[in-house]
Each structure stands twice: as structure tokens, then as C-alpha cells.
Write a protein that holds these residues in place. Structure first.
Motif, PDB file in Angstrom:
ATOM      1  N   ILE A  71      30.319   4.769 -18.920  1.00 46.09           N
ATOM      2  CA  ILE A  71      30.664   5.043 -17.511  1.00 46.09           C
ATOM      3  C   ILE A  71      32.086   4.585 -17.216  1.00 46.09           C
ATOM      4  CG2 ILE A  71      30.141   4.373 -15.126  1.00 46.09           C
ATOM      5  CD1 ILE A  71      27.159   4.311 -15.995  1.00 46.09           C
ATOM      6  N   ALA A  72      32.462   3.430 -17.759  1.00 48.81           N
ATOM      7  CA  ALA A  72      33.832   2.932 -17.573  1.00 48.81           C
ATOM      8  C   ALA A  72      34.856   3.904 -18.168  1.00 48.81           C
ATOM      9  CB  ALA A  72      33.980   1.550 -18.205  1.00 48.81           C
ATOM     10  N   ILE A  73      34.546   4.476 -19.333  1.00 48.39           N
ATOM     11  CA  ILE A  73      35.465   5.432 -19.962  1.00 48.39           C
ATOM     12  C   ILE A  73      35.596   6.689 -19.106  1.00 48.39           C
ATOM     13  CG2 ILE A  73      35.826   6.920 -21.972  1.00 48.39           C
ATOM     14  CD1 ILE A  73      34.323   4.712 -23.607  1.00 48.39           C
ATOM     15  N   TYR A  74      34.469   7.199 -18.593  1.00 49.01           N
ATOM     16  CA  TYR A  74      34.520   8.409 -17.760  1.00 49.01           C
ATOM     17  C   TYR A  74      35.278   8.151 -16.457  1.00 49.01           C
ATOM     18  CZ  TYR A  74      31.188  10.460 -21.006  1.00 49.01           C
ATOM     19  OH  TYR A  74      30.585  10.956 -22.130  1.00 49.01           O
ATOM     20  N   LEU A  75      35.090   6.982 -15.862  1.00 49.65           N
ATOM     21  CA  LEU A  75      35.841   6.639 -14.651  1.00 49.65           C
ATOM     22  C   LEU A  75      37.338   6.542 -14.956  1.00 49.65           C
ATOM     23  CD1 LEU A  75      33.532   3.980 -12.966  1.00 49.65           C
ATOM     24  CD2 LEU A  75      34.050   6.277 -12.125  1.00 49.65           C
ATOM     25  N   SER A  76      37.669   6.031 -16.115  1.00 51.53           N
ATOM     26  CA  SER A  76      39.087   5.915 -16.481  1.00 51.53           C
ATOM     27  C   SER A  76      39.721   7.295 -16.621  1.00 51.53           C
ATOM     28  CB  SER A  76      39.244   5.119 -17.782  1.00 51.53           C
ATOM     29  OG  SER A  76      38.763   5.853 -18.885  1.00 51.53           O
ATOM     30  N   PHE A  79      40.343   8.487 -13.046  1.00 49.92           N
ATOM     31  CA  PHE A  79      41.446   7.772 -12.383  1.00 49.92           C
ATOM     32  C   PHE A  79      42.800   8.011 -13.044  1.00 49.92           C
ATOM     33  CE2 PHE A  79      38.200   5.164 -10.294  1.00 49.92           C
ATOM     34  CZ  PHE A  79      38.774   4.976  -9.050  1.00 49.92           C
ATOM     35  N   PHE A  80      42.806   8.684 -14.178  1.00 46.42           N
ATOM     36  CA  PHE A  80      44.043   8.840 -14.952  1.00 46.42           C
ATOM     37  C   PHE A  80      45.203   9.365 -14.112  1.00 46.42           C
ATOM     38  CE2 PHE A  80      46.850  11.519 -17.542  1.00 46.42           C
ATOM     39  CZ  PHE A  80      47.293  10.602 -18.478  1.00 46.42           C
ATOM     40  N   TRP A  81      44.949  10.342 -13.240  1.00 43.22           N
ATOM     41  CA  TRP A  81      46.040  10.984 -12.506  1.00 43.22           C
ATOM     42  C   TRP A  81      46.529  10.198 -11.296  1.00 43.22           C
ATOM     43  CZ3 TRP A  81      48.575  14.422 -15.007  1.00 43.22           C
ATOM     44  CH2 TRP A  81      47.937  15.215 -15.965  1.00 43.22           C
ATOM     45  N   SER A  87      42.667   3.003 -14.979  1.00 46.27           N
ATOM     46  CA  SER A  87      42.228   3.633 -16.226  1.00 46.27           C
ATOM     47  C   SER A  87      42.404   2.676 -17.399  1.00 46.27           C
ATOM     48  CB  SER A  87      43.019   4.917 -16.490  1.00 46.27           C
ATOM     49  OG  SER A  87      42.715   5.897 -15.543  1.00 46.27           O
ATOM     50  N   SER A  88      43.538   2.027 -17.452  1.00 47.14           N
ATOM     51  CA  SER A  88      43.827   1.103 -18.549  1.00 47.14           C
ATOM     52  C   SER A  88      42.873  -0.082 -18.546  1.00 47.14           C
ATOM     53  CB  SER A  88      45.271   0.601 -18.445  1.00 47.14           C
ATOM     54  OG  SER A  88      46.183   1.671 -18.469  1.00 47.14           O
ATOM     55  N   ILE A  89      42.628  -0.632 -17.370  1.00 49.60           N
ATOM     56  CA  ILE A  89      41.744  -1.798 -17.265  1.00 49.60           C
ATOM     57  C   ILE A  89      40.321  -1.436 -17.678  1.00 49.60           C
ATOM     58  CG2 ILE A  89      40.663  -3.398 -15.637  1.00 49.60           C
ATOM     59  CD1 ILE A  89      43.345  -3.358 -14.078  1.00 49.60           C
ATOM     60  N   LEU A  90      39.826  -0.291 -17.204  1.00 45.41           N
ATOM     61  CA  LEU A  90      38.456   0.124 -17.521  1.00 45.41           C
ATOM     62  C   LEU A  90      38.286   0.369 -19.020  1.00 45.41           C
ATOM     63  CD1 LEU A  90      37.756   2.565 -14.552  1.00 45.41           C
ATOM     64  CD2 LEU A  90      36.611   0.388 -14.981  1.00 45.41           C
ATOM     65  N   CYS A  91      39.251   1.063 -19.631  1.00 44.68           N
ATOM     66  CA  CYS A  91      39.159   1.339 -21.064  1.00 44.68           C
ATOM     67  C   CYS A  91      39.304   0.071 -21.891  1.00 44.68           C
ATOM     68  CB  CYS A  91      40.208   2.362 -21.479  1.00 44.68           C
ATOM     69  SG  CYS A  91      39.689   4.046 -21.192  1.00 44.68           S
ATOM     70  N   ALA A  92      40.200  -0.796 -21.486  1.00 45.90           N
ATOM     71  CA  ALA A  92      40.384  -2.056 -22.214  1.00 45.90           C
ATOM     72  C   ALA A  92      39.108  -2.884 -22.183  1.00 45.90           C
ATOM     73  CB  ALA A  92      41.550  -2.835 -21.626  1.00 45.90           C
ATOM     74  N   ALA A  93      38.453  -2.919 -21.026  1.00 41.61           N
ATOM     75  CA  ALA A  93      37.203  -3.670 -20.900  1.00 41.61           C
ATOM     76  C   ALA A  93      36.115  -3.062 -21.778  1.00 41.61           C
ATOM     77  CB  ALA A  93      36.756  -3.704 -19.444  1.00 41.61           C
ATOM     78  N   ALA A  94      35.978  -1.726 -21.740  1.00 42.85           N
ATOM     79  CA  ALA A  94      34.958  -1.046 -22.551  1.00 42.85           C
ATOM     80  C   ALA A  94      35.189  -1.299 -24.033  1.00 42.85           C
ATOM     81  CB  ALA A  94      34.969   0.449 -22.255  1.00 42.85           C
ATOM     82  N   SER A 176      47.186   6.216 -20.875  1.00 42.24           N
ATOM     83  CA  SER A 176      47.289   5.662 -19.520  1.00 42.24           C
ATOM     84  C   SER A 176      48.427   4.662 -19.424  1.00 42.24           C
ATOM     85  CB  SER A 176      45.963   5.001 -19.117  1.00 42.24           C
ATOM     86  OG  SER A 176      44.919   5.939 -19.046  1.00 42.24           O
ATOM     87  N   LEU A 177      48.554   3.811 -20.432  1.00 37.32           N
ATOM     88  CA  LEU A 177      49.639   2.827 -20.440  1.00 37.32           C
ATOM     89  C   LEU A 177      50.999   3.519 -20.506  1.00 37.32           C
ATOM     90  CD1 LEU A 177      48.131   0.119 -22.826  1.00 37.32           C
ATOM     91  CD2 LEU A 177      48.556  -0.117 -20.373  1.00 37.32           C
ATOM     92  N   ILE A 178      51.091   4.553 -21.338  1.00 32.28           N
ATOM     93  CA  ILE A 178      52.365   5.287 -21.448  1.00 32.28           C
ATOM     94  C   ILE A 178      52.705   5.955 -20.122  1.00 32.28           C
ATOM     95  CG2 ILE A 178      53.501   7.247 -22.548  1.00 32.28           C
ATOM     96  CD1 ILE A 178      51.913   6.554 -25.093  1.00 32.28           C
TER      97      ILE A 178
END
Length: 416
Positions: A71-76, A79-81, A87-94, A176-178
Motif C-alpha cells: 500500500i505504501a508503494i502504491y501511495l508513493s 504522490f509522485f507528481w 513518495s520517497s519517504i513511503l518507498c524508503a519505509a517499505a 522520486s529523489l531525482i
């Protein structure tokens, strides 16, 4: 072969009895405890003493976090746009939770899941003389929750989908970071009003985002990775329990007829709780006994998932968890099995997952694991699925593994 007739039937009979009367055995659950009591009842017939020790852990944490990580990945991706920071925080946590809990078996989010109290059961068999070393034969009492994705997608496809989800999270994080560094204007926004125009004018990021979405669709089954029910667990791992119990019965039979009794080697026969919960049961046992293990050498022969007579082997490394097993033990078991006894037997690595032997080896104790399962040709259909029933077990593999264990014990005792 050092065995007489009857042991194959004894071991298979014990597996059948537990699976038929107890059934699936959730880590730390009532059924796992019932299986432990059945093991203890048998051990009392063959061992000089038996013991039970509670082990507290959070069994669902090990794989129960996966839907939340997805779910965190899909939310990221959503939120990407508008907010690549989120997005970065959610993916990093997952990723962090996945690579620690599921990858390295580190207890990170365990306190967020319900607590259970499992039980480690073991019996001690004394040598004729003073104890100079202890050999532990072990298997785990619990059975896994069905891994739905691995059951639905055969061969390695389930593993590939699992890996794709992890790779996608890393991909979303990096892009996302880039984007956050290179975009003009604020990267902290919750304004979705112009979402479609942001995609349309996104340039190269639009195509990268399409990749994220496409892989996200492919990995949707990961939302349902875990079944809430446990599997029968005949091969994984009543087989290991039965073979360890066979060692105890063999030594008792030999003692009664004046045959082989270890001279200076104490033998422990262990049924371990919580292996399928991320090795928690063996971890708790080591936490409790590590001081006494300094008194004389200990070594572990763990036995896990035995059912295919043509796919027997000993594990050298458990790659994802970072465990390298004792090379002398590996060599000795391989030479006994393949050269002395003439079995079709191999050295192998475990590319993903882990066994209780890994917990010993990561702490610097001597250990390895024996198995009889064709993991090098894809995931077996009965691995962590409801197909893990005793009709899949070739009883010759049980007998061969017991033969190897007994021959190993005789050889290691003669070297003290």
C-alpha cells in the motif's frame, strides 16, 4: 546403511499422526503446542531428560507487514507528481522494513503485531563418559502460513513477482529523489487539481511513471501475499522433527541391546517453535542457553523440508540472511552421505529464506542444515502451500537422512 528395518515406518508414522490429529500448526498457536506435547511424549521414551521452554514473539510480523508495504508503494506512485518527498519517504519505509524483517530476519516492526508464546521442546541423551561436546538435531514444530503468491504462480514466478515488487519500490524511490532535486517549484504539495496536466507535461518522467504503474499492476497479487491459514506442514517441517526423533529412538534401541552409545558426546533432540515466524524460537533458545554453550563445543544439524529422495543435500550458505555454515560440518556430512553411504547428495546454497541453522551460524556457532527438496529447479508446489501433505513425502528420504545423522554422530564422537 547403519539402520535396521522399521525406522522409515516409525518416522513416517509420526508425521502422519501429527498431521492427521493436529493439522496445521500456526507459530505460537495451540496446535503447535499440541505437536510439541506429542513430541515430548515420544522423547520421554528415549531420552534421559526432557524440557519445555516458553518463547515469546510476534509471529505475524515476519510477513504480515507485506500488504502494508505494498500500500505504501502504491501511495508513493500516486504522490509522485505532486509530492515526491512523500513518495520517497513511503518507498524508503517499505524497503527498510522488507529488507530487514523479510530479508535479514531482524525484528523491526514486531511490536506492532499481536504477541504469542510458543514452546521449544527438547530431550537430552547423556554419553557414557564426561561430556566433551554436544550435538543438536533439530526441526521446527510450526507450519507456515500459505504464501498465496507462491501458490498461485508456479516455479519461480511467485518469487519473481515478489522480487519485482521490491525492485519497483527501489525504482520509485530513486526516480522520486531525482525528480525532487531537479523539479522547479515546491516539491511539497497536496494539490491534485492539475494531476492529469502534470502527467501530460511530465516529459521523460511520464514514461518512467508508466513503468511504475505497469509493474504495480503486475505485482497487485502481493496485496494478498499471505493467507491467514497455516498449511499442513508435513515436509516443512514434521519431516525434520521425525528424523530428529528417529535419532533418539535409534540411540535408545542401541543402548538396550548393548550397541552404540556416544562415548563423550551429549545429544539434544529439539522441536523448535516459531521458525516460520522468522527464526524467533531458535533465537530465544540461544539467548537463554548461549552462556552454557561456552562450557564445551556445541554443533547443530538442523533438518528442514525432507521429501524428495532425489534432491538431498547439505546447505553451505543461506544467502539472503548472510549465513555461511561451518565448512568442516558441511564437508563431513557431504562426504558421509555421498562417498561413505553412496547417496545422491549435493552441496547447495539457499538463495532466499532461512533455516534455524542460520541463527547459529550468524552468531559464530557451528551449524548446518540438511534438506531433501528440489529448490534449484523452482519452488516445489508443496512449499508453503496447502499441498504440503504427507503423501508428497518419499519415505526413503527420511530413512536416508536418519542414516546420515547416525553415521555423522558415530564419526564425530570417535574424534573426541
Amino acid at each position: 546403511m547403519v539402520l535396521n528395518s522399521g525406522y522409515k515406518e516409525f518416522m513416517f508414522g509420526f508425521i502422519k499422526k501429527v498431521v492427521d490429529t493436529v493439522g496445521p500448526r500456526e507459530s505460537g498457536g495451540a496446535e503447535e503446542k499440541r505437536a510439541g506435547l506429542m513430541l515430548e511424549e515420544e522423547l520421554k521414551k528415549y531420552c534421559d531428560s526432557t524440557a519445555k521452554e516458553d518463547a515469546t514473539y510476534h509471529p505475524r510480523a515476519f510477513v504480515g507487514f507485506i500488504p502494508y508495504a505494498m500500500i505504501a508503494i502504491y501511495l508513493s506512485i500516486v504522490f509522485f507528481w505532486v509530492n515526491p518527498l512523500i513518495s520517497s519517504i513511503l518507498c524508503a519505509a517499505a524497503l527498510a522494513v522488507t529488507l530487514t524483517e523479510f530479508g535479514r530476519y531482524i525484528e523491526v516492526v514486531d511490536l506492532l503485531f499481536p504477541k504469542r508464546v510458543g514452546t521449544n521442546v527438547y530431550g537430552r541423551i547423556k554419553p557414557k563418559e564426561e561430556i566433551k561436546q554436544t550435538v543438536v538435531f533439530s526441526g521446527h514444530l510450526d507450519s507456515a502460513y500459505q504464501f498465496n503468491v507462491w501458490a498461485w504462480f508456479k516455479g519461480y514466478w511467485g518469487v519473481i513477482i515478489t522480487a519485482l515488487a521490491i525492485v519497483n519500490a527501489l525504482f520509485v524511490l530513486v526516480i522520486s529523489l531525482i525528480r525532487m532535486v531537479t523539479m522547479e517549484g515546491p516539491f511539497w504539495s497536496f494539490n491534485f487539481g492539475n494531476y492529469m496536466s502534470l502527467i501530460a507535461s511530465g516529459g521523460v518522467y511520464r514514461y518512467l511513471w508508466y513503468i511504475m504503474v505497469a509493474v504495480g499492476v503486475v505485482t497487485l497479487p502481493m496485496l494478498f501475499f499471505l493467507n491467514r491459514r497455516s498449511v499442513p506442514g508435513a515436509a516443512d517441517n514434521m519431516s525434520g522433527i521425525a528424523i530428529s526423533l528417529g535419532v533418539a529412538k535409534y540411540l535408545d534401541d542401541e543402548k538396550k541391546k548393548g550397541g552404540f552409545v556416544p562415548k563423550k558426546t551429549e545429544v539434544l533432540i529439539m522441536g523448535v517453535t516459531g521458525e516460520e515466524a522468522g527464526l524467533r524460537g531458535m533465537r530465544r533458545w540461544l539467548d537463554r542457553h548461549e552462556e552454557e554453550m561456552k562450557e564445551h563445543p556445541y554443533m547443530l544439524i538442523n533438518i528442514d523440508t525432507v521429501f524428495d529422495f532425489e534432491a538431498m543435500g547439505v546447505i553451505e550458505k543461506e544467502v539472503s540472511i548472510g549465513a555461511k555454515h561451518d565448512p568442516e560440518l558441511v564437508d563431513m556430512i557431504y562426504n558421509i552421505a555421498a562417498k561413505d553411504l553412496g547417496y545422491k547428495f549435493k552441496r547447495t546454497d539457499l538463495p532466499f529464506g532461512a533455516t534455524d541453522a542460520a541463527e547459529w551460524s550468524r552468531r559464530g556457532h557451528r551449524a548446518t542444515n540438511m534438506l531433501a527438496a528440489p529448490f534449484d529447479s523452482g519452488l516445489p508446489p508443496n512449499y508453503h502451500t496447502f499441498l504440503d501433505t504427507y503423501d508428497k513425502i518419499d519415505a526413503r528420504s527420511l530413512e536416508a537422512m536418519l542414516d546420515i545423522c547416525i553415521t555423522f554422530l558415530k564419526k564425530i564422537d570417535s574424534q573426541v
